[in-house]
Design an enzyme around this catalytic site. Structure first.
Site, PDB file in Angstrom:
ATOM      1  N   TYR A 113       0.847  -1.191   0.000  1.00 31.51           N
ATOM      2  CA  TYR A 113       0.000   0.000   0.000  1.00 31.51           C
ATOM      3  C   TYR A 113       0.881   1.240   0.000  1.00 31.51           C
ATOM      4  O   TYR A 113       1.496   1.589   0.995  1.00 31.51           O
ATOM      5  CB  TYR A 113      -0.927   0.017   1.211  1.00 31.51           C
ATOM      6  CG  TYR A 113      -1.857  -1.172   1.331  1.00 31.51           C
ATOM      7  CD1 TYR A 113      -2.198  -1.935   0.216  1.00 31.51           C
ATOM      8  CD2 TYR A 113      -2.396  -1.538   2.559  1.00 31.51           C
ATOM      9  CE1 TYR A 113      -3.036  -3.027   0.323  1.00 31.51           C
ATOM     10  CE2 TYR A 113      -3.244  -2.628   2.669  1.00 31.51           C
ATOM     11  CZ  TYR A 113      -3.551  -3.373   1.559  1.00 31.51           C
ATOM     12  OH  TYR A 113      -4.392  -4.457   1.682  1.00 31.51           O
ATOM     13  N   SER A 152     -12.738  -5.520   1.749  1.00 24.95           N
ATOM     14  CA  SER A 152     -13.763  -4.901   0.895  1.00 24.95           C
ATOM     15  C   SER A 152     -15.168  -5.332   1.320  1.00 24.95           C
ATOM     16  O   SER A 152     -15.991  -5.717   0.490  1.00 24.95           O
ATOM     17  CB  SER A 152     -13.526  -5.239  -0.589  1.00 24.95           C
ATOM     18  OG  SER A 152     -12.333  -4.682  -1.057  1.00 24.95           O
ATOM     19  N   PRO A 153     -15.470  -5.257   2.628  1.00 23.50           N
ATOM     20  CA  PRO A 153     -16.785  -5.716   3.092  1.00 23.50           C
ATOM     21  C   PRO A 153     -17.923  -4.811   2.648  1.00 23.50           C
ATOM     22  O   PRO A 153     -19.092  -5.195   2.758  1.00 23.50           O
ATOM     23  CB  PRO A 153     -16.627  -5.704   4.617  1.00 23.50           C
ATOM     24  CG  PRO A 153     -15.626  -4.628   4.875  1.00 23.50           C
ATOM     25  CD  PRO A 153     -14.647  -4.745   3.735  1.00 23.50           C
TER      26      PRO A 153
END
Length: 331
Positions: free
Chosen positions: A60, A206-207
């Site tokens: 990231y 990514s819920p």
């Protein structure tokens, strides 16, 4: 705050924080660039609310997200579970491919420890399976790092069933992190039952469907020009309107409960299994506060049944990644 237990007795807050969006610029941008001061204040506010679980990765930024998390947790380390990931090789700041060789795992571990400013990584995930390196060798190296006190727990991300079984036969696995949400239910048939069988906790990333399930986006024009989600097939022109139908169902349940759509989507995940801890991505206090409140939301049986029936597996239109991304999952 409620708490969940992943594998190997690792206790975490029922809602964790995905720190990936907190980068300013870098290789993965969601919305407007993050402000570092706001992001650090968001992490501090989350800790004050009882959040203990924070997720980052060397990829990231790359690297800058770990540095930011390190600044944020300085002096606040006690009681936190810091998760990061390895599995890629770099030429400077350019990602050049997957690499889970023992040498690269150790390089990544030392780099992450330094950037995070900690002595031990609580949960160290293989970010993506490297088919060139047997998973037994990967887990064996991680087991050595445990014995050396550099990591506490081993995690996998987007691994397939055979890989998970082979990994767990080599050393206990604490958590599997894979995409899971109301519009991405592919793990339910085989992956979740396997995790339950092997005592492996599950961490949905990514819920909120990369923000789609919040209902905040009414059209693709709401996305900034450089937003990564322009590459997401489910956000494409041909699929956007069809996938909005999923959001409308979630919004209906949210209205009935006087909560946000995001809280409904997260509470639905928590209700699926005992050893699940979703990590919604945030970068501001308001968004974090809304998501964390989902830990205290109990959806009724009616709510859960309505959501399951209206959004069955496969309901979302489009793959969850482009062609290259899909080649790197469930290996």
């Amino acid at each position: 705050m409620r708490y969940s237990e992943l594998g190997q007795g690792l206790k975490v807050s029922a809602i964790g924080i995905g720190c990936m969006p907190m980068v300013s610029g870098g290789n993965i941008v969601y919305g407007e660039g993050a402000n570092a001061d706001d992001a650090i204040e968001t992490i501090h506010a989350a800790i004050d609310k009882g959040v203990t679980f924070f997720d980052t990765a060397e990829i990231y930024g790359p690297f800058q997200n770990e540095e930011l998390v390190g600044r944020a947790i300085e002096g606040k380390r006690d009681g936190l579970v810091i998760a990061t990931k390895f599995g890629f090789r770099f030429d400077g700041n350019q990602i050049t491919g997957t690499d889970s060789s023992p040498e690269n795992i150790r390089r990544a571990c030392e780099g992450s420890l330094k950037r995070l400013g900690i002595d031990t990584i609580d949960l160290f995930y293989q970010h993506r399976v490297d088919t060139r390196v047997p998973i037994e060798d990967v887990v064996g190296t991680l087991a050595e790092l445990i014995s050396e006190g550099k990591i506490r727990h081993i995690g996998l991300s987007e691994a397939g069933p055979e890989t998970i079984r082979r990994a767990a036969a080599t050393h206990p696995i604490t958590a599997l992190q894979s995409e899971y949400s109301l519009w991405e239910r592919g793990v339910e048939e085989e992956i979740l039952p396997l995790c339950k069988e092997l005592g492996i906790g599950f961490v949905p990333y990514s819920p909120l469907g990369r923000g789609f399930l919040t209902g905040d986006f009414k059209s693709r024009s709401d996305l900034p020009e450089n937003d990564w989600r322009h590459n997401d097939p489910r956000w494409s022109e041909e699929n956007f309107d069809a996938n909005r139908k999923i959001v409308k169902v979630i919004e209906g349940v949210a209205k009935r409960n006087a909560v946000s759509a995001a809280q409904v989507a997260l509470a639905w995940l928590i209700a699926q299994e005992d050893h699940v801890a979703p990590i919604p991505g945030v970068k501001r206090i308001a968004t974090m506060s809304d998501s964390v409140a989902a830990a205290d939301l109990d959806l009724s049986d009616q709510d859960l049944a309505e959501l399951a029936a209206a959004v069955p597996p496969g309901a979302a239109q489009g793959n969850r990644y482009g062609e290259q991304g899909m080649r790197m999952v469930r290996l």
